[in-house]
Each structure stands twice: as C-alpha cells, then as structure tokens.
Design a protein around this motif. Structure first.
Motif, short mmCIF file in Angstrom:
data_model
loop_
_atom_site.label_atom_id
_atom_site.label_comp_id
_atom_site.label_asym_id
_atom_site.label_seq_id
_atom_site.Cartn_x
_atom_site.Cartn_y
_atom_site.Cartn_z
N LEU A 17 0.83 -1.20 0.00
CA LEU A 17 0.00 0.00 0.00
C LEU A 17 0.87 1.25 0.00
O LEU A 17 0.52 2.26 -0.61
N ARG A 18 1.99 1.18 0.70
CA ARG A 18 2.89 2.34 0.77
C ARG A 18 3.43 2.69 -0.61
O ARG A 18 3.40 3.86 -1.02
N GLN B 208 0.67 3.51 -3.69
CA GLN B 208 -0.03 4.81 -3.72
C GLN B 208 0.85 5.91 -4.29
O GLN B 208 0.41 7.04 -4.44
N PHE C 292 -3.65 5.29 -8.16
CA PHE C 292 -4.07 4.81 -6.84
C PHE C 292 -4.96 5.88 -6.20
O PHE C 292 -4.50 6.96 -5.87
N THR D 22 -7.10 6.77 -3.19
CA THR D 22 -7.42 6.43 -1.80
C THR D 22 -8.92 6.55 -1.53
O THR D 22 -9.49 5.78 -0.76
N ALA D 23 -9.54 7.52 -2.18
CA ALA D 23 -10.96 7.77 -1.92
C ALA D 23 -11.84 6.58 -2.29
O ALA D 23 -12.96 6.45 -1.80
N ARG D 24 -11.31 5.70 -3.17
CA ARG D 24 -12.15 4.58 -3.59
C ARG D 24 -11.97 3.34 -2.72
O ARG D 24 -12.64 2.33 -2.91
N ILE D 25 -11.03 3.41 -1.79
CA ILE D 25 -10.81 2.26 -0.91
C ILE D 25 -11.93 2.20 0.10
O ILE D 25 -12.27 3.18 0.76
N GLY D 26 -12.52 1.07 0.19
CA GLY D 26 -13.68 0.90 1.07
C GLY D 26 -14.91 0.63 0.24
O GLY D 26 -15.45 -0.48 0.27
N ASP D 27 -15.32 1.60 -0.58
CA ASP D 27 -16.54 1.45 -1.39
C ASP D 27 -16.28 0.62 -2.65
O ASP D 27 -17.03 -0.29 -2.98
N MET E 275 3.52 4.90 7.20
CA MET E 275 3.72 3.88 6.17
C MET E 275 2.85 4.13 4.94
O MET E 275 3.33 4.02 3.81
N ARG F 111 -8.96 6.05 5.66
CA ARG F 111 -9.87 5.11 5.00
C ARG F 111 -9.84 3.75 5.68
O ARG F 111 -10.88 3.10 5.83
#
Lengths: 501, 148
Positions: free
Chosen positions: A73-74, A77, A82, A84-89, B119, B127
């Motif tokens: 993930l580090r 991104q 990448f 971030t706003a789409r992570i989760g939904d 990290m 999120r």
C-alpha cells in the motif's frame, strides 16, 4: 435466434493493454499475471483494479505472502492511478497471511470464498498466488490437493461472476502446472537488463475467445503506472482487392522539397506518402535538407514532425527547427534516452502525427536512433525499421530519414543498415576531392516507379541553405574517391528523364 | 478552536471523542483502561483484514515500545504475543490516575496510528481506520463554519 453468448470486454484503463489483449479483458475471465519479482505484476493488477472498480463493480484484492500489505500500500499509492478515496466502497484489500500461516489449504480457499460471498466483488485479485502454491507444497500438501485447489478456485471464481486475476512469480509459462491450463488468460511480464539499460516486456500468451496481438510488446512504468507500446504490426496482404488499393496519400501528388533543383532531380518532387533516405557523411548537409523539407511543408500548410536523437546537449537543433517548434507548426520528439524500444518511439511518433495532423515526418538520424534503442533491440533494428516504415506508410505521411554514411571509397553504400531497400527513394550526399579541395555532391539514386535525374550535382551550403549547382562534368570515378578527368559526355537519365539545365 | 490541519490532530480528536462516548463524563480512572482496550480492539479489528494480524502485531509492538520510552513506569519489553502485551499493559494501568491512563492510552493509539500513517499516508490511514476515525475530523472541520 442467436443463442451464442456475447462476451463483454472490459477496458482495463492501462494504456496500450487493451490493444494487445484484442479489445479488452473478457468479463468473468480467469487470468494469470506471471513474471519474476519486480516485473510489474502488482502494479499492473492495481492499475487494472483502479481502472475498473466502482462501487457498483467492486474489487477485492487479496494479499497472500510475498510483499507485506503495508509495504504494498505504501509503494502503490505513489502511482497516480491509486485513488485512496475509492478504498472501502470500490476497492477492498484483504490479507490472507493469517490463513496462510496455518498451512491449511482448505482454510485459505474457505476464506477466499467467504470474502467473495460477503461482498460479491466483480473483480478479484490474488497476490501472490505463487506463494499459495509454494507454501502448500512446503507444508506437505499433496500435488492432488494443489490441483484440486487451483481448479476449485478457478471454477468458483468464474461461477461467482467475477473477473479474476492470480499474480504469480512464475519464471516460465511452460512450467507444468494446472493453473496454466485452467486460466483463460495468461499475461507474462519480464524485464531484461543489457549493459546499462533495462527493458520491460509483456506478452499475451493466451486469451480465450479473442485474437490477441502476437509477440512481445514493451512497456514502461512511470508515475502514471504502466503504459504498453503495442508492436507495430505489418499486416499480410490478404489478396483482396480492397486491401490492395493504394494508400490515399499515394495519389500521385508530389511534395516540394524546399531545395531548388532537387525537386527536378527527383522527377518533380517527392511523391506523397513516400519514404526518402538521405544518406551522407557527417556534415554533408543531411539535417539541412531535412529542415528544408519540413519548412517547405509548413509553407504549404502541411504540419510536420521531427524525431531527433541528439546524444549531447551541444548537438543543438538548428534555429529554423526551433522557430518552427515554437510556432507550433512542427512537433518535435527529441530524446537522449538510451533504453527505448522501437515500439515506444513509434507510439509517441504516431501520437504526435495524429495530434498535429502532420503530413511530413523527419527522422534524424538512423545512427542516433540506433543509439537510442536499448541494446536488447539493436539486433532486430533492421526488422524494427521495416515495421516502423510500414506503420508510418499506413498513416499516409511522407517520411524523410537521414542516415550517417561512412565515407568509404572502396564501395558504394547508401546506408550502414542495409536499409536502403526499405525506402521508396534515396538521395546520397558525398564529399569529393577536386583540385585539392573538398566539394559536396548530391545524387538521386532511386525514386520508386518514377523517372528521376541520374546526375551527380555539386552543392554548397550558403547561409544555412542548400544550394544545388551544376552537374559535375569532366570527371569519372567521383564516388569511388579517385576522380579522373574524362571527356565531357552527356549524362544518362534514369528511365529516360531529361537532364536538368 | 482552530480547524484541524494535521492528521495527528484529527486522530487525537477521534480518540478523545470515541472515549468520551464510551466512558462518559465523570466515570473516573476505573473505566478508562477498559475503554482504551475496547477502542484498541476496534482499531485492530478494522485493520487486521487488510494488513493481517501479523502486520497489526508488528505496529503495535513498535508503538508500545515508543510509548514506554515516554512513560518510564510502563513495561519496557513487550511480548511477541499482542494479547499478553495488552494484559501486562492493563495491569500497569490499573493503579494509575485517570490522567495518567488517559495520557498513556492516547499516546499509544496516536503512536500506533502515526506509524500506520507514516507507512501508508494519512489519507489511506483514515480510509482503513473507518468512519469513527474520520468522523472526528469532519465534525471538527464543520465547527468553524458553524461558529462563523
């Protein structure tokens, strides 16, 4: 009634990838992305995932062993895709490392099943699948269990109406493993290092249900992610009348070269859509001729593109080229890179030709071009040139290519690459010695299917311009390096064309 | 109150708000360790599916180590086993004042989430930690508008 299934193809969002896949990724396909560590598997998977995933078409990214999720993930991104706003939904990351630690193969499958059932993802990625298999093998799982696992996973993922990707560190796609048989698609990534250059390549070894672009294609990883440069394909002549129709650019129209008298030497200008090789020793005036060709195009309302390969900043472009670039009348691709593939250069060139709606293209020079191409590709340079000329020809542009010609007087050569046959026309420039002085001469060696002058004419460079003078008469053996006085005889003309005054 | 302009401020605010909700006012020191433990477990539950239990363990071990450097009465060594470490921590907190417990708990959670943010960035940390953690930030950001 048509009862055959229509397979929807998903646009991956990876520039150039859909083209080599044969139009996109088949929905609900089970794909394997293989390649050694560092070849770009995870980056490709993430780019496809962020390109396709939406809240309505969610993606599940399962990380197994290999790269720890935090590190993944580090670093991932850092790429602009990448989001971030789409992570989760739209995108969910799930680590299977705890299940893997148990060594229980069935538990891994059960967890994958549980996660897929819970969220009904449309896209599933397992990274790295190789780790699953290796770990299972280490824990003493029987090969029958492995086969069963792979097949179960493949079948279940397909049945869940998900497009799936297994990422694996397979070094050879010929490895004997059922996953290669089960997979609908096989994408093999690799990187080769030669001297100081590194080249990344991708090959679609298999994609059920569609015709893929054969062969190995290069790709580059930048901050924007992966960009694939599909190889220029030279289509076979099918024999159909429609395929044999001449290119619209080859309409008999001739282009002025911007050098007085040269048009007449060429038989009335360079035929539109032709490729012209200008060969000559260093300093003979090849770039000046190329510049005049572009400037004349600009004067006639025909935008141009120049591809230059200066290897040092001191080899600056001429003020005339700078002026035209600044005015936006020509496009310039100037590279000092030394790890390019021919496909990458052609890709950028074609993109600029289309943007500029260019009609004239100059490649200056083949010698610089060869240096700019990664060593890996130099062996195939001639073949690549052929593909490039064919690709440009299909666009209908008229191309002028310069080539450094070593002044060897023992033989008469027009190109160090044996590439003279690739072009439709050839102009050669040479130095000759007359009366203990160096003089420049120019001759038209070839214009395909056209009459042209066969004279050797002297020319000078005056105020940055090429000025063609009179034919060199009274000498023989000019190009052999040992000119001798000869009686002044009328010069022949290729295909009966009259001599120029 | 100024609008939060750093991720750490937002995370600190989220910790305080969550604890305030779960403990309430005037509950004293006795309820705090359990409240911190509950918040910690919620955080771990949120992260484990993504970075794995081992990933959480590693970050927790490091966070506890860093926190112990500031509070010298905390155990300086941590167990590999997260549950064992938590039990030791709870025992240590049992005899401390509400202010001390609150300080340690907040520091530990802040350090842990700070390591995560170091990290993967504040944005992705938000999120991954979920709505409870980002709620503090959004409420805080709305406050100046209401005041204005």
């Amino acid at each position: 009634m048509n009862q055959t299934v229509t397979i929807r193809r998903l646009a991956t969002g990876v520039p150039g990838l859909d083209a080599i896949l044969g139009g996109g990724l088949p929905e609900f396909s089970f794909n394997l992305i293989s390649g050694p560590p560092g070849s770009g598997k995870t980056t490709l998977a993430h780019q496809i995932m962020f390109g396709l995933a939406t809240p309505e078409r969610p993606a599940l990214f399962l990380t197994v062993l290999g790269e720890p999720p935090l590190k993944m993930l580090r670093y991932q991104q850092q790429f602009s895709f990448f989001d971030t706003a789409r992570i989760g939904d739209a995108v969910r990351f799930v680590s299977l490392s705890d299940e893997m630690a148990t060594g229980d193969f069935e538990q891994v499958l059960a967890r994958i099943t549980q996660e897929v059932r819970a969220t009904s993802p449309a896209l599933v990625f397992v990274d790295s699948f190789r780790a699953v298999l290796l770990d299972a093998a280490r824990s003493g799982a029987r090969s029958g269990d492995l086969h069963h696992f792979v097949q179960q996973l493949g079948v279940q993922l397909s049945a869940w109406q998900a497009t799936t990707f297994l990422l694996g560190e397979y070094h050879s796609p010929t490895e004997d493993h059922p996953v290669f048989t089960v997979a609908d698609g096989l994408l093999a990534l690799r990187q080769s290092v030669h001297r100081n250059s590194m080249v990344r390549q991708i090959q679609v070894l298999k994609m059920r249900g569609q015709a893929t672009s054969p062969g190995v294609h290069t790709f580059r990883i930048t901050g924007a992610g992966i960009e694939v440069f599909p190889s220029a394909i030279v289509r076979d002549d099918s024999g159909n009348a429609a395929d044999r129709s001449p290119s619209p650019a080859r309409d008999g129209h001739r282009l002025a070269m911007g050098v007085p008298l040269l048009d007449a030497m060429l038989g009335g200008g360079l035929p539109s859509g032709f490729s012209l090789l200008v060969a000559g020793p260093s300093g003979s005036g090849k770039t000046l001729l190329a510049t005049a060709f572009l400037a004349e195009g600009v004067r006639c309302g025909e935008p141009g593109v120049m591809v230059a390969f200066e290897q040092t900043p001191s080899q600056s472009l001429s003020p005339a080229i700078d002026d035209m670039v600044r005015a936006g009348t020509i496009g310039l691709i100037n590279t000092r890179s030394m790890d390019l593939s021919m496909d990458e250069i052609v890709h950028h060139l074609i993109g600029m030709i289309r943007r500029m709606q260019a009609r004239r293209v100059v490649i200056d020079s083949l010698s610089g071009f060869e240096l700019a191409v990664a060593p890996t590709f130099r062996e195939d340079f001639r073949e690549s040139l052929f593909r490039m000329v064919a690709a440009l020809s299909s666009l209908g542009v008229t191309v002028l290519v310069t080539s450094e010609l070593e002044d060897r007087y023992t033989d008469l050569r027009f190109s160090p690459y044996g590439s003279a046959f690739l072009t439709d026309a050839i102009v050669v420039q040479r130095y000759i010695e007359i009366n203990s002085g160096l003089a420049r001469v120019m001759a038209v060696v070839k214009v395909r299917d056209s009459a042209h002058s066969s004279e050797i004419r002297q020319f000078t460079i005056t105020a940055g311009r090429i000025v063609i003078g009179s034919p060199v008469r009274g000498y023989e053996g000019l190009l052999g390096g040992s000119p001798q006085h000869a009686p002044d005889r009328p010069h022949g003309t290729a295909r009966g064309k009259e001599d120029l005054p | 109150m100024a609008m939060t302009d750093t991720g750490e401020d937002a995370r600190r605010l989220a910790i305080r708000k969550t604890l305030h909700r779960s403990v309430g006012t005037g509950s004293g020191a006795a309820a705090l360790p359990a409240a911190f433990l509950a918040l910690w477990q919620q955080t771990a539950r949120q992260l484990e599916p993504v970075i794995g239990a081992r990933g959480v363990d590693v970050l927790f071990g490091r966070a506890l180590h860093l926190t112990a450097q500031r509070f010298l009465w905390l155990p300086s060594t941590t167990h590999d086993n997260r549950t064992a470490s938590l039990e030791v921590l709870q025992t240590c907190l049992a005899g401390r004042s509400a202010a001390e417990v609150s300080d340690v708990g907040e520091t530990l959670l802040l350090t842990f989430t700070g390591l995560l943010a170091g990290m993967v960035g504040e944005s992705l940390t938000g999120r991954l930690l979920g709505a409870d953690w980002t709620a503090g930030e959004s409420q805080e950001q709305e406050q100046p508008r209401r005041q204005a």
